[in-house]
Every structure is written in C-alpha cells, then in structure tokens.
Write a protein that holds these residues in place. Structure first.
Motif, PDB file in Angstrom:
ATOM      1  N   GLU A  71      51.855  89.783 -12.266  1.00 46.10           N
ATOM      2  CA  GLU A  71      51.782  90.882 -13.217  1.00 46.10           C
ATOM      3  C   GLU A  71      50.319  91.186 -13.512  1.00 46.10           C
ATOM      4  O   GLU A  71      49.476  90.287 -13.555  1.00 46.10           O
ATOM      5  N   GLU A  72      50.025  92.460 -13.752  1.00 45.63           N
ATOM      6  CA  GLU A  72      48.657  92.849 -14.084  1.00 45.63           C
ATOM      7  C   GLU A  72      48.194  92.159 -15.366  1.00 45.63           C
ATOM      8  O   GLU A  72      47.039  91.778 -15.506  1.00 45.63           O
ATOM      9  N   ALA A  73      49.130  91.957 -16.304  1.00 45.62           N
ATOM     10  CA  ALA A  73      48.785  91.293 -17.566  1.00 45.62           C
ATOM     11  C   ALA A  73      48.357  89.850 -17.329  1.00 45.62           C
ATOM     12  O   ALA A  73      47.483  89.328 -18.016  1.00 45.62           O
ATOM     13  N   GLU A  74      48.962  89.194 -16.337  1.00 48.60           N
ATOM     14  CA  GLU A  74      48.593  87.818 -16.021  1.00 48.60           C
ATOM     15  C   GLU A  74      47.175  87.752 -15.454  1.00 48.60           C
ATOM     16  O   GLU A  74      46.387  86.861 -15.798  1.00 48.60           O
ATOM     17  N   ILE A  75      46.852  88.705 -14.582  1.00 50.68           N
ATOM     18  CA  ILE A  75      45.503  88.740 -14.001  1.00 50.68           C
ATOM     19  C   ILE A  75      44.471  89.012 -15.084  1.00 50.68           C
ATOM     20  O   ILE A  75      43.414  88.374 -15.137  1.00 50.68           O
ATOM     21  N   GLU A  76      44.767  89.977 -15.982  1.00 53.61           N
ATOM     22  CA  GLU A  76      43.826  90.296 -17.065  1.00 53.61           C
ATOM     23  C   GLU A  76      43.607  89.093 -17.982  1.00 53.61           C
ATOM     24  O   GLU A  76      42.495  88.838 -18.439  1.00 53.61           O
ATOM     25  N   GLN A  77      44.663  88.346 -18.253  1.00 57.19           N
ATOM     26  CA  GLN A  77      44.530  87.181 -19.122  1.00 57.19           C
ATOM     27  C   GLN A  77      43.746  86.076 -18.436  1.00 57.19           C
ATOM     28  O   GLN A  77      42.989  85.347 -19.073  1.00 57.19           O
ATOM     29  N   ALA A  78      43.911  85.965 -17.112  1.00 52.70           N
ATOM     30  CA  ALA A  78      43.133  84.976 -16.364  1.00 52.70           C
ATOM     31  C   ALA A  78      41.649  85.330 -16.404  1.00 52.70           C
ATOM     32  O   ALA A  78      40.785  84.459 -16.539  1.00 52.70           O
ATOM     33  N   LEU A  79      41.332  86.623 -16.316  1.00 55.80           N
ATOM     34  CA  LEU A  79      39.942  87.071 -16.425  1.00 55.80           C
ATOM     35  C   LEU A  79      39.389  86.798 -17.825  1.00 55.80           C
ATOM     36  O   LEU A  79      38.225  86.422 -17.983  1.00 55.80           O
ATOM     37  N   GLN A  80      40.229  86.975 -18.840  1.00 52.82           N
ATOM     38  CA  GLN A  80      39.794  86.689 -20.211  1.00 52.82           C
ATOM     39  C   GLN A  80      39.512  85.197 -20.384  1.00 52.82           C
ATOM     40  O   GLN A  80      38.562  84.800 -21.060  1.00 52.82           O
ATOM     41  N   LEU A  81      40.343  84.357 -19.747  1.00 49.67           N
ATOM     42  CA  LEU A  81      40.118  82.913 -19.812  1.00 49.67           C
ATOM     43  C   LEU A  81      38.805  82.547 -19.141  1.00 49.67           C
ATOM     44  O   LEU A  81      38.021  81.741 -19.667  1.00 49.67           O
ATOM     45  N   ALA A  82      38.534  83.153 -17.975  1.00 51.60           N
ATOM     46  CA  ALA A  82      37.277  82.882 -17.270  1.00 51.60           C
ATOM     47  C   ALA A  82      36.091  83.300 -18.125  1.00 51.60           C
ATOM     48  O   ALA A  82      35.069  82.600 -18.186  1.00 51.60           O
ATOM     49  N   GLU A  83      36.214  84.440 -18.818  1.00 49.65           N
ATOM     50  CA  GLU A  83      35.127  84.924 -19.668  1.00 49.65           C
ATOM     51  C   GLU A  83      34.897  83.986 -20.847  1.00 49.65           C
ATOM     52  O   GLU A  83      33.758  83.690 -21.211  1.00 49.65           O
ATOM     53  N   SER A  84      35.985  83.478 -21.433  1.00 47.11           N
ATOM     54  CA  SER A  84      35.847  82.594 -22.591  1.00 47.11           C
ATOM     55  C   SER A  84      35.296  81.225 -22.210  1.00 47.11           C
ATOM     56  O   SER A  84      34.800  80.485 -23.055  1.00 47.11           O
ATOM     57  N   MET A  85      35.373  80.870 -20.913  1.00 47.38           N
ATOM     58  CA  MET A  85      34.865  79.570 -20.441  1.00 47.38           C
ATOM     59  C   MET A  85      33.511  79.674 -19.764  1.00 47.38           C
ATOM     60  O   MET A  85      32.980  78.680 -19.283  1.00 47.38           O
ATOM     61  N   ALA A 127      58.723  71.306 -12.763  1.00 45.79           N
ATOM     62  CA  ALA A 127      58.961  72.126 -13.940  1.00 45.79           C
ATOM     63  C   ALA A 127      58.434  73.536 -13.716  1.00 45.79           C
ATOM     64  O   ALA A 127      57.386  73.736 -13.127  1.00 45.79           O
ATOM     65  N   VAL A 128      59.199  74.542 -14.208  1.00 48.67           N
ATOM     66  CA  VAL A 128      58.786  75.934 -14.095  1.00 48.67           C
ATOM     67  C   VAL A 128      57.768  76.232 -15.187  1.00 48.67           C
ATOM     68  O   VAL A 128      58.018  75.983 -16.364  1.00 48.67           O
ATOM     69  N   VAL A 129      56.605  76.761 -14.799  1.00 46.20           N
ATOM     70  CA  VAL A 129      55.532  77.015 -15.750  1.00 46.20           C
ATOM     71  C   VAL A 129      55.603  78.454 -16.233  1.00 46.20           C
ATOM     72  O   VAL A 129      55.714  79.389 -15.437  1.00 46.20           O
ATOM     73  N   ASP A 130      55.576  78.640 -17.557  1.00 42.75           N
ATOM     74  CA  ASP A 130      55.447  79.986 -18.136  1.00 42.75           C
ATOM     75  C   ASP A 130      53.980  80.358 -18.028  1.00 42.75           C
ATOM     76  O   ASP A 130      53.159  79.963 -18.854  1.00 42.75           O
ATOM     77  N   LEU A 131      53.635  81.102 -16.985  1.00 45.02           N
ATOM     78  CA  LEU A 131      52.240  81.359 -16.655  1.00 45.02           C
ATOM     79  C   LEU A 131      51.510  82.087 -17.768  1.00 45.02           C
ATOM     80  O   LEU A 131      50.384  81.729 -18.121  1.00 45.02           O
ATOM     81  N   MET A 132      52.122  83.126 -18.335  1.00 47.97           N
ATOM     82  CA  MET A 132      51.462  83.896 -19.384  1.00 47.97           C
ATOM     83  C   MET A 132      51.226  83.054 -20.634  1.00 47.97           C
ATOM     84  O   MET A 132      50.155  83.105 -21.245  1.00 47.97           O
ATOM     85  N   ALA A 133      52.225  82.259 -21.012  1.00 50.14           N
ATOM     86  CA  ALA A 133      52.063  81.399 -22.193  1.00 50.14           C
ATOM     87  C   ALA A 133      50.963  80.368 -21.967  1.00 50.14           C
ATOM     88  O   ALA A 133      50.159  80.079 -22.850  1.00 50.14           O
ATOM     89  N   ALA A 134      50.905  79.818 -20.741  1.00 46.09           N
ATOM     90  CA  ALA A 134      49.860  78.836 -20.426  1.00 46.09           C
ATOM     91  C   ALA A 134      48.480  79.477 -20.474  1.00 46.09           C
ATOM     92  O   ALA A 134      47.514  78.883 -20.955  1.00 46.09           O
ATOM     93  N   VAL A 148      43.286  80.298 -23.312  1.00 46.45           N
ATOM     94  CA  VAL A 148      42.271  81.162 -23.930  1.00 46.45           C
ATOM     95  C   VAL A 148      42.040  80.739 -25.369  1.00 46.45           C
ATOM     96  O   VAL A 148      40.903  80.649 -25.841  1.00 46.45           O
ATOM     97  N   ALA A 149      43.132  80.471 -26.105  1.00 49.13           N
ATOM     98  CA  ALA A 149      43.012  80.055 -27.508  1.00 49.13           C
ATOM     99  C   ALA A 149      42.237  78.748 -27.624  1.00 49.13           C
ATOM    100  O   ALA A 149      41.367  78.595 -28.487  1.00 49.13           O
ATOM    101  N   ALA A 150      42.533  77.779 -26.734  1.00 48.33           N
ATOM    102  CA  ALA A 150      41.849  76.492 -26.779  1.00 48.33           C
ATOM    103  C   ALA A 150      40.367  76.643 -26.439  1.00 48.33           C
ATOM    104  O   ALA A 150      39.508  76.013 -27.053  1.00 48.33           O
ATOM    105  N   ALA A 151      40.058  77.499 -25.455  1.00 45.88           N
ATOM    106  CA  ALA A 151      38.662  77.707 -25.066  1.00 45.88           C
ATOM    107  C   ALA A 151      37.878  78.343 -26.203  1.00 45.88           C
ATOM    108  O   ALA A 151      36.732  77.977 -26.473  1.00 45.88           O
ATOM    109  N   LYS A 152      38.491  79.321 -26.897  1.00 45.50           N
ATOM    110  CA  LYS A 152      37.808  79.982 -28.015  1.00 45.50           C
ATOM    111  C   LYS A 152      37.617  79.021 -29.182  1.00 45.50           C
ATOM    112  O   LYS A 152      36.573  79.020 -29.839  1.00 45.50           O
TER     113      LYS A 152
END
Length: 305
Positions: free
Chosen positions: A185-199, A241-248, A253-257
């Motif tokens: 999903e595009e939202a998953e990619i955007e969130q991954a980019l946000q995680l990279a930015e926060s780290m 186990a099935v991973v909820d990618l968006m929740a992870a 992102v929350a932990a990094a911030k």
C-alpha cells in the motif's frame, strides 16, 4: 601507534612515496581460551598428520594444493617468493574514480598509510591534496600475504587510507535471494519513509557494542565470585506469525520519536483505504440489489391489479 604491518612505497605515476601500512582498526572482541573443565588447564591446537597420526613441528609443515582427493601438489616458500609479482613492495595506483561508483560490498579491511621518513613528506602531501581537490579515490594494486590485491586510497583527517577490495569475481550474486513480488500500500511506503526520516542521524559514533559490555559484566562478576547479572529480556516474535505491517511501522515511528524527545502527533494507525480496482465489484453488487428490489415492486403491483 601499533607497529607497521608492511613497508614499501606508493607508485603514483613516476612519483614514489615511501610508506608503511598501519592497521586502521582494532579488535575489541573478547576472546576465550579452550580449557580443560576439570582443572582449567589450557588446551592448545595440536598439529597432527592425518596419515601417521604423528604430531609435527613447524619445520615439518609446508604448503600443498589439493588437485583431487588423492593428489596434492607441494609448493615451497622459495617457489612462492620467486613468483613474478611487480607489486610485492609497491602500492601501484592504476586509476582514479569517483567514490560513488564503488560498490560498498567490495570494500574490506582498512589501513592507514604513513609517510615513511622525511623524504616521503612532500610526495605524500602531494598525493593527499590531489585526492582531496579532485574529490576522487585512487584504485591501486598491491601484494599482501602472497597474493595480489585491489585497493582503494582516500583521505581521512590528513592521512591517506588504504581500503582492501575484493576482486569482481569474488562477489556473489544476490539474484536468488530476492523474495517473490508482493503488493504494498502507498500508505505503508509513506510510513516507512517517515520511520527512516525519524531515525536519520549525522553521528554514528554514538553506537556501542552492548553485547561486549554485557559479556565484560559477566566475566567480572564470575571473577569476583558475585552473582551473575540478570540477562535483559528480549521480545521474540512467534514463528509464522502474521505481522500487521502498518501497525508495526506506526509503533516504530512513535518509539523513534520518543527516543529523540519529539512529540508523537503523526504516528497514528491509518485505516488502509480499499484499492480502486475493488470499486467496480461494489458498484455491481449495488446494481444487483437495486434490480432485485425493482423486481419485487413490480410483482406486488401485478398482484394488486
């Protein structure tokens, strides 16, 4: 400063720079001895011949190349020393390239090149400034431990560094390692980019070897007869186990911030919108419901008349 590992010269066109190789890294790993558990006596590696089972001295041991299971060709040190190796005592610069064109996978150990005597001061400085101003790195060939190697020269804090490199045919292809294509999903990619930015950080010197720290604590406690320190708990994912990618991603992102002391305003779980291609199915289902309702109405009117 540790003792030089090699002495020779850098060959830069017609310029010769007397130099010495000094290890640029240190091994801080904790090394163990093999011991006899009953009395803690040290157990060493014995050099034993597999045929007659006799223990050998160093003078009785040579080199051999195994051509087949039953055929080994002996090669003496004298034969190896007489091999034509023009880079035996020289680091020969063969080309200059842009640093960005070098695949990091090919880079191995790093060594400092020190100017060997006052006669090397001027040509050493000349090469260093040429590397700095050109913003390039030098590709060189050099001999090390009985083989010719490829190297890379660049500048670090006014010193020239030699990076050992792997030859092209020494790099394995990762082609078979890539997973089968999957949809994201595009939202998953955007969130991954946000995680990279926060780290993102400009300082990698902040990281340290926590395993070595814990190992040192364990050894110190056992040496002093103290209680063994409690190991830190680590969360383990259940296999399969099935991973909820968006929740992870959102949790990451929350932990990094939080670790950086930032407010967590944007790290919320977003509902994934359905794909556009699913819309026709909904429209078709809606039309079918409307058609069915119209049929029922028409049937009631015929009954009434």
């Amino acid at each position: 400063m540790p003792r030089p590992l090699w002495t020779g010269a850098i060959s830069f066109g017609l310029v010769t720079i007397p130099t010495k190789i000094i290890s640029a890294t240190e091994d801080h790993s904790i090394h163990f001895r093999r011991v006899h558990l009953t009395d803690m006596g040290r157990v060493r590696t014995r050099k034993v011949c597999e045929i007659d089972e006799q223990e050998l001295s160093q003078d009785e041991i040579g080199k051999g190349y195994e051509i087949s299971k039953d055929t080994v060709v002996p090669v003496t040190d004298q034969e190896l020393e007489s091999m034509p190796l023009p880079t035996a005592k020289a680091i020969e610069i063969v080309a200059f390239v842009d640093a960005g064109t070098i695949d990091p996978v090919r880079i191995g150990e790093s060594y400092y090149l020190g100017a060997d005597g006052q006669v090397a001061a001027k040509p050493y400085t000349l090469l260093r400034q040429a590397l700095e101003r050109s913003e390039k790195v030098a590709v060189a060939k050099w001999a090390w431990h009985g083989r010719e190697r490829l190297g890379l020269l660049q500048v670090r804090q006014d010193a020239i560094v030699l990076h050992a490199m792997h030859w092209p045919d020494e790099i394995r292809s990762p082609e078979s390692l890539a997973p089968k294509p999957v949809e994201l999903e595009e939202a998953e990619i955007e969130q991954a980019l946000q995680l990279a930015e926060s780290m993102t950080t400009d300082d990698v010197t902040q990281f340290r070897d926590h395993y070595r720290d814990a190992l040192e604590e364990l050894i110190e406690a056992k040496a002093e007869g103290a209680e063994r320190p409690e190991p830190a708990e680590t969360a383990e994912a259940e296999p399969g186990a099935v991973v909820d990618l968006m929740a992870a991603l959102n949790a990451s992102v929350a932990a990094a911030k939080e670790q950086r002391g930032e407010r967590d305003e944007d790290a919320t779980v977003h509902e994934i919108r359905p794909r556009k291609k699913a819309a026709p199915k909904k429209t078709a289902a809606k039309k079918a419901t409307q058609k069915k309702a119209s049929s029922k109405t028409a049937a009631k009117k015929r009954s009434a008349s």
